[in-house]
Design a protein around this motif. Structure first.
Motif, mmCIF file in Angstrom:
data_model
loop_
_atom_site.group_PDB
_atom_site.id
_atom_site.type_symbol
_atom_site.label_atom_id
_atom_site.label_comp_id
_atom_site.label_asym_id
_atom_site.label_seq_id
_atom_site.Cartn_x
_atom_site.Cartn_y
_atom_site.Cartn_z
ATOM 1 N N GLN A 90 0.909 -0.651 -0.349
ATOM 2 C CA GLN A 90 0.060 -0.147 -0.237
ATOM 3 C C GLN A 90 0.416 1.056 -0.028
ATOM 4 O OE1 GLN A 90 -2.661 -0.444 -0.200
ATOM 5 N NE2 GLN A 90 -4.271 -2.516 0.251
ATOM 6 N N SER A 93 1.875 1.628 -3.699
ATOM 7 C CA SER A 93 1.117 2.413 -4.431
ATOM 8 C C SER A 93 0.922 3.554 -3.798
ATOM 9 C CB SER A 93 0.133 1.682 -4.182
ATOM 10 O OG SER A 93 0.493 -0.454 -4.583
ATOM 11 N N LEU A 97 0.558 6.497 -6.994
ATOM 12 C CA LEU A 97 0.076 7.104 -7.174
ATOM 13 C C LEU A 97 0.259 8.684 -6.873
ATOM 14 C CD1 LEU A 97 -3.172 5.141 -5.727
ATOM 15 C CD2 LEU A 97 -2.399 5.675 -8.239
ATOM 16 N N SER A 258 -8.179 11.662 -15.185
ATOM 17 C CA SER A 258 -7.197 11.326 -14.636
ATOM 18 C C SER A 258 -6.904 11.272 -13.713
ATOM 19 C CB SER A 258 -6.138 11.298 -16.432
ATOM 20 O OG SER A 258 -4.828 10.627 -15.460
ATOM 21 N N ASN A 261 -9.311 10.134 -11.120
ATOM 22 C CA ASN A 261 -8.994 8.588 -10.710
ATOM 23 C C ASN A 261 -8.166 8.937 -9.737
ATOM 24 O OD1 ASN A 261 -12.194 8.244 -12.274
ATOM 25 N ND2 ASN A 261 -10.465 8.452 -14.681
ATOM 26 N N LEU A 262 -7.295 8.478 -9.812
ATOM 27 C CA LEU A 262 -5.869 9.295 -9.486
ATOM 28 C C LEU A 262 -6.505 9.067 -7.815
ATOM 29 C CD1 LEU A 262 -2.705 10.468 -12.005
ATOM 30 C CD2 LEU A 262 -3.659 8.154 -10.819
ATOM 31 N N THR A 264 -8.489 9.277 -6.261
ATOM 32 C CA THR A 264 -9.382 8.825 -5.735
ATOM 33 C C THR A 264 -9.406 7.378 -5.432
ATOM 34 O OG1 THR A 264 -12.029 9.060 -7.247
ATOM 35 C CG2 THR A 264 -12.069 7.141 -6.287
ATOM 36 N N ASP A 265 -8.259 6.485 -6.315
ATOM 37 C CA ASP A 265 -7.348 5.410 -6.267
ATOM 38 C C ASP A 265 -6.726 6.292 -4.852
ATOM 39 O OD1 ASP A 265 -8.487 4.246 -7.862
ATOM 40 O OD2 ASP A 265 -6.883 4.960 -9.322
ATOM 41 N N ASN A 268 -8.208 5.432 -1.853
ATOM 42 C CA ASN A 268 -8.131 4.851 -1.156
ATOM 43 C C ASN A 268 -7.207 3.419 -0.927
ATOM 44 O OD1 ASN A 268 -11.508 4.446 -2.254
ATOM 45 N ND2 ASN A 268 -10.673 3.978 -4.278
ATOM 46 N N LYS A 269 -6.347 4.484 -1.349
ATOM 47 C CA LYS A 269 -5.037 3.564 -0.537
ATOM 48 C C LYS A 269 -4.440 3.999 0.663
ATOM 49 C CE LYS A 269 -3.731 1.100 -4.701
ATOM 50 N NZ LYS A 269 -4.055 -0.484 -4.241
#
Length: 493
Positions: A90, A93, A97, A258, A261-262, A264-265, A268-269
């Motif tokens: 995580q 990631s 990100l 984009s 979305n980045l 949001t990801d 979440n991470k």
């Protein structure tokens, strides 16, 4: 007589052992009792002393609880390792990100392409037609073939790399990458068109960019002329206007999507990292508790005295004794089968080529058994004769009548049991009343009988499976053939 090797019938050997299943079963039970009993005695003695190494003992309730706790500890440790790996992944990631998000935000903030209004985009297009100069005729000739394609390719391919974007990039305080996005050099090979296009945040910027690439094209004309062929660039289109570019709308929306979305990801991470961290702390606490319980159970087991009877070891050794005894007895039966010289099947006669087999009757040595296993084994064994004895004897009689000389007698000899021999003689006399049948002793042929057999007389042998011996049969045949007697064949019971 020439000695011939006797082949072993694997199927007959298998049924030779199967018919003795009672003794094999008895040996297996005896082996299980003996070896299991020895193991039990050793276990009782070991209970009075120290337990043997690698001995399987019956677990007490405390030991079972300790095993469960160790298993739970192993599971929790595995779970903790998974959580720690997840936390590391995580974190990696998240860093990736964050780096991708910074790049996307930097592009959207610094790129001129993102500042252009796609519904009123300033755009300038300028098209040149390539015309080759025909030196022989002194005229300019339009060319639509390969030479012009080579010149057009020389202008297009790597064309932007010949342009110095640094001055205009310094003017607008940006990098060359964002300037290159605003210009393009293309072509139409079918029409020999060189197409220049420039866009900008306003029309003045678009004009400056078009003038820059147009100057580069003009500067390369002499170089391309020397390399390929003399040509002219004729302006056929110059279009300067504001246009609506829906493709640019999609590009700009995709760039902003984009970023969303980045982000949001990334959120979440962060949530997954926080949850994994919380689970890891709870797992560490559970591991600490389990270790404390294991320590207490270990001390409790140390205080408990005595060992239980090693039942699993007894069962294991009992099974080993069972199969070992059965295997040894089967091996002994195999040796007996190989050493035994008795006639077993008609193949023993056919393989050795001693004599022609006139007929094969039902095996009289195999009587019906009361046990269902015996009947089942008998049903599995392939039958040598599919006909009943009466039919087989009639067919044998037909063959004998055609081979016995007129006025000749038929001598019957062999090692079959007395009642089998008598029954066969009786049936043959009923079927062949015109032929005199002489019954020789079932133990062999006497010298008097041998002298009494004339050239017109014939001899058949009557042998019985599991009774007659191959050595005796060979000797009898050798005796008859050495005295030049007419031996027709052998009938097997």
């Amino acid at each position: 007589m020439e000695e011939r090797e006797r082949e072993i019938d694997i199927v007959d050997l298998l049924f030779f052992i199967l018919r003795r299943w009672r003794s094999v079963l008895a040996a297996a039970i005896a082996g299980m009792i003996i070896l299991g009993g020895v193991k039990a005695a050793v276990s009782i003695q070991s209970d009075k002393k120290e337990p043997l190494e690698n001995e399987v003992t019956e677990y007490t309730e405390t030991e079972k609880r300790l095993g469960e706790k160790n298993k739970a500890l192993h599971e929790k440790q595995r779970r903790l390792n998974e959580l720690e790996n997840s936390i590391t992944n995580q974190q990696i990631s998240i860093e990736r990100l964050k780096r991708d998000l910074d790049r996307a935000e930097k592009y959207n903030n610094e790129s001129f392409l993102m500042e252009i209004n796609p519904y009123e985009k300033p755009q300038i297009i300028k098209n040149y037609r390539i015309r080759l100069n025909n030196a022989d005729q002194g005229v300019i000739q339009e060319l639509y073939r390969d030479p012009a394609d080579e010149i057009l390719s020389a202008y297009i391919f790597d064309g932007l790399n010949y342009i110095d974007f640094e001055p205009i990039a310094d003017k607008y305080d940006t990098t060359e990458y964002y300037i290159r996005e605003l210009v393009s050099i293309g072509g139409d090979w079918n029409a020999n068109l060189l197409q220049l296009k420039a866009v900008g945040t306003d029309m003045q910027m678009a004009e400056e960019l078009l003038q820059l690439i147009d100057s580069s094209i003009s500067g390369r004309k002499q170089e391309i002329t020397e390399k390929y062929q003399n040509h002219n660039l004729e302006t056929v289109l110059f279009n300067k206007k504001h246009v609506i570019d829906m493709e640019l709308v999609d590009i700009q929306n995709g760039k902003w999507d984009s970023i969303v979305n980045l982000q949001t990801d990334l959120d979440n991470k962060y949530s997954a990292l926080e949850l994994a961290g919380s689970d890891a702390e709870d797992t560490r606490f559970e591991i600490s508790s389990i270790n404390s319980e294991i320590h207490k159970l270990t001390e409790q087991i140390g205080e408990e005295a005595g060992k239980s009877l090693q039942l699993k070891g007894i069962i294991k050794y009992g099974i080993i004794g069972c199969f070992g005894a059965a295997f040894l007895l089967c091996g002994l039966y195999c040796v007996c089968y190989l050493l035994e010289d008795k006639l077993r099947t008609s193949s023993d006669i056919r393989q050795t080529e001693l004599l022609q087999v006139l007929g094969v009757m039902a095996d009289r040595t195999e009587r019906d058994k009361r046990f269902i296993i015996d009947r089942w084994i008998k049903s599995l064994k392939p039958k040598e004769s599919v006909l009943d004895d009466a039919t087989s004897l009639r067919m044998i009689a037909v063959g004998l009548e055609s081979r016995i000389s007129e006025g000749g007698r038929l001598f019957v000899a062999g090692n079959a049991e007395k009642h089998v021999m008598s029954e066969c003689i009786r049936c043959l006399r009923e079927i062949m009343p015109d032929i005199r049948i002489i019954h020789e002793s079932s133990f062999g042929i006497s010298p008097d009988t041998l002298r009494d057999i004339s050239e017109r007389d014939s001899v058949i042998l009557l042998e019985q499976r599991n009774v007659s011996k191959m050595k005796d049969i060979s000797s009898r045949i050798e005796l008859l053939e050495s005295n030049k007697k007419n031996v027709l064949g052998v009938v097997i019971y």
